[in-house]
Design a protein around this motif. Sequence first.
Motif, short mmCIF file in Angstrom:
data_model
loop_
_atom_site.label_atom_id
_atom_site.label_comp_id
_atom_site.label_asym_id
_atom_site.label_seq_id
_atom_site.Cartn_x
_atom_site.Cartn_y
_atom_site.Cartn_z
N ARG A 32 0.81 -1.21 0.00
CA ARG A 32 0.00 0.00 0.00
C ARG A 32 0.85 1.27 0.00
N GLY A 83 10.92 5.48 -1.27
CA GLY A 83 9.95 6.50 -1.63
C GLY A 83 9.45 7.29 -0.44
N ARG A 104 8.74 17.02 0.06
CA ARG A 104 8.37 15.89 -0.79
C ARG A 104 9.08 15.95 -2.14
N LYS A 105 9.42 17.14 -2.60
CA LYS A 105 10.12 17.26 -3.88
C LYS A 105 11.39 18.09 -3.68
N ASN A 139 14.92 18.27 -6.05
CA ASN A 139 15.87 17.77 -7.05
C ASN A 139 17.08 18.71 -7.16
N LEU A 178 7.69 10.29 5.53
CA LEU A 178 6.34 10.70 5.14
C LEU A 178 5.32 9.71 5.71
N ARG A 200 -2.07 9.43 6.59
CA ARG A 200 -3.05 9.63 7.67
C ARG A 200 -3.42 8.28 8.28
N GLU A 244 -7.76 0.80 -3.93
CA GLU A 244 -7.12 1.84 -3.12
C GLU A 244 -7.29 1.63 -1.61
N VAL A 245 -8.14 0.71 -1.20
CA VAL A 245 -8.24 0.45 0.25
C VAL A 245 -7.50 -0.83 0.67
N SER A 294 -10.94 5.57 4.60
CA SER A 294 -11.42 6.75 5.31
C SER A 294 -12.93 6.70 5.56
N GLY A 341 8.49 14.92 -11.22
CA GLY A 341 7.51 14.80 -10.15
C GLY A 341 6.09 14.82 -10.68
N GLY A 342 5.68 15.98 -11.19
CA GLY A 342 4.39 16.08 -11.85
C GLY A 342 3.21 16.18 -10.93
N LEU A 402 2.24 12.95 -7.94
CA LEU A 402 3.18 12.51 -6.92
C LEU A 402 2.48 12.36 -5.57
N LEU A 403 1.57 13.28 -5.31
CA LEU A 403 0.73 13.26 -4.12
C LEU A 403 0.12 11.88 -3.87
N ARG A 404 -0.28 11.20 -4.95
CA ARG A 404 -0.94 9.91 -4.81
C ARG A 404 0.03 8.73 -4.97
N GLY A 427 3.51 8.80 -5.31
CA GLY A 427 4.86 8.92 -4.78
C GLY A 427 5.90 9.23 -5.84
N SER A 428 7.17 9.29 -5.41
CA SER A 428 8.24 9.69 -6.31
C SER A 428 8.78 8.49 -7.09
N LYS A 468 -7.52 16.24 2.14
CA LYS A 468 -6.74 15.10 2.65
C LYS A 468 -7.56 14.27 3.62
N GLU A 498 -8.90 11.50 1.14
CA GLU A 498 -7.85 10.55 1.53
C GLU A 498 -7.36 9.64 0.40
N GLU A 499 -7.78 8.36 0.43
CA GLU A 499 -7.18 7.38 -0.49
C GLU A 499 -7.61 7.56 -1.94
N VAL A 500 -8.63 8.40 -2.21
CA VAL A 500 -8.99 8.62 -3.62
C VAL A 500 -8.48 9.96 -4.15
N ASP A 540 2.13 18.74 -2.87
CA ASP A 540 3.53 18.34 -2.65
C ASP A 540 4.40 19.50 -2.18
#
Lengths: 333, 333
Positions: A28, A34, A56-57, A59, A84, A87, A118-119, A158, B22-23, B26-28, B30-31, B113, B117-119, B250
Amino acid sequence: MPLDLGAKGSCHIGGNVSTNAGGIRLLRYGSLHGSVLGVEAVLADGTVIDCLSSLRKDNTGYDLKQLFIGSEGTLGMVTKVSILCPRRPKSVNVAFLGCSSFDDVLATFKDAKGMLEEVLSAYEFLDHECMKINVKYLNMTNPLSDYPFYVLVETSGSNAAHDEEKLNTFLETVMETGHVVDGTVATDISKIKNIWSLRESIAEALMHDGTVYKYDVTLPQDQFYEIVEDMRDRVGDAATRVVGYGHVGDGNLHLNITSPTHSPTLLASIEPFVYEWVAKHSGSISAEHGLGFKKKNYIQYSKSNSAIKLMQDMKKLMDPKGILNPYKTVPSR
Amino acid sequence: MPLDLGAKGSCHIGGNVSTNAGGIRLLRYGSLHGSVLGVEAVLADGTVIDCLSSLRKDNTGYDLKQLFIGSEGTLGMVTKVSILCPRRPKSVNVAFLGCSSFDDVLATFKDAKGMLEEVLSAYEFLDHECMKINVKYLNMTNPLSDYPFYVLVETSGSNAAHDEEKLNTFLETVMETGHVVDGTVATDISKIKNIWSLRESIAEALMHDGTVYKYDVTLPQDQFYEIVEDMRDRVGDAATRVVGYGHVGDGNLHLNITSPTHSPTLLASIEPFVYEWVAKHSGSISAEHGLGFKKKNYIQYSKSNSAIKLMQDMKKLMDPKGILNPYKTVPSR
């Protein structure tokens, strides 16, 4: 914390990072490469490398912190870490399922990925032998009847109603197709703990057999359990038990063989057979436990000569006197 | 593909990996340090380093592939890549929202967030000036009235009904609290594309002003937009425009300043002020664009001397003649 593992009661975060620990929720939250955002490390000459960012970023130049993740302390000592953290999930469900074959375990995983997506936060398995020793040595209770394989599926999300609906649809599907024969679902914390302990107690239970030969390999899913069966055929009565359990979701199998006392004959029958088997199937001879002292000279089963040479060059550059966790991880030239 | 970015029409995967792109997701996901599973790279002396594994767990020696992720081709040329791809989401929703202040943008992110959350798969923002040039130069339509800030929230999930319910609950909450004043939601692909293009066209629109001074920084959320306002005050009428947009999720801000033609006076007013500002707030002077030729001599604003020295040592070890992407990324000694 994005990382959870059986050793959580005794391990340290610095050690987790140094060994790139994987554990039960890598599926997950991904690997520490990462999720570690920053590292402070001390080099062999005493220099403190401050890459303790919490961004988080970033470079700007080479990502030096990666050098210290998984190098088992041989390139530097990790002294501070920034990680990182996702939640804390508001809703957690655990299902414990019985399957008739390992093909069913894999088919069920495919459905879990597609329907829980995703869960889905863990997909673990144990074989019949693992359950047997849990019951025999640790007085644990099997919540199901006897099956060749058991699967632990965990969801974290969530929204409790959504998660339960997804889990129920998944369970109806896998029961209908027959991939799962029996199962139980836990939503309260104590029942969840009981189910997880069936998976997490295996290492302890195995020790009651006497000597344990532990292998921690990554294999393609199709060959995931085949190595356990081949090992059983190979060692025959020389071993007390050959068991397989672990992280189906990450392709990471724990293959353990036990005997009453240490047996050089048994060991010679296991090694290098196990490494050759894994190399033949393009797997990894150490999924998450690292190479340390015992396995460093088997590295060539998973890494090419040019890669090993580059590792040796890096070790020489960063620790010319070989004083950091000496004689480990990378074979000497 | 776990990576998506504005340059998707022209960039290459090898370049994405070499620059650790990154783009917007990345929030979802990761890197690339987490999602790249294997790399084949060619070293300066022609040696091919084969770390092209597709295994999720492999702790056999040093994780060499990390050396080639984000080192901008200065340590080796990436020739093959293996990447972990998430399942294609079955349901995607995009909401485009208007906010009265940047504090509202941040408060809305906190709710996103917690409730999505996960979506949650993207949380982007653009300021009023960005919208103005989209409309002025590219004839785009603002789907909302004029607001100081616009937010793009994207959800990606496996169950359309669940995702929409989560999104609606979130939208009701942020409208009730007043953090969001106005908004529109898209579920069909063409409307989703239109909304995304408002965010992704900004770089193109800015070029119509003449010269663009681009900065790509990571900052703590509290100071995220302050640098844009400080820069506006500082450069005054010397610039045509100072805009801020980017990846709130991010902490990655794109700060762009435009003028009709190249102006050394304006540039001297921007640099090193912008780097000093970022360093003072413990940010990164290059979140995702890398250092390349232009920014390599500003690396000390984000990295310590001991870290820079180790980078130079690694460069010397792996490319002693300096033939790989020369004069870039790491300053010469």
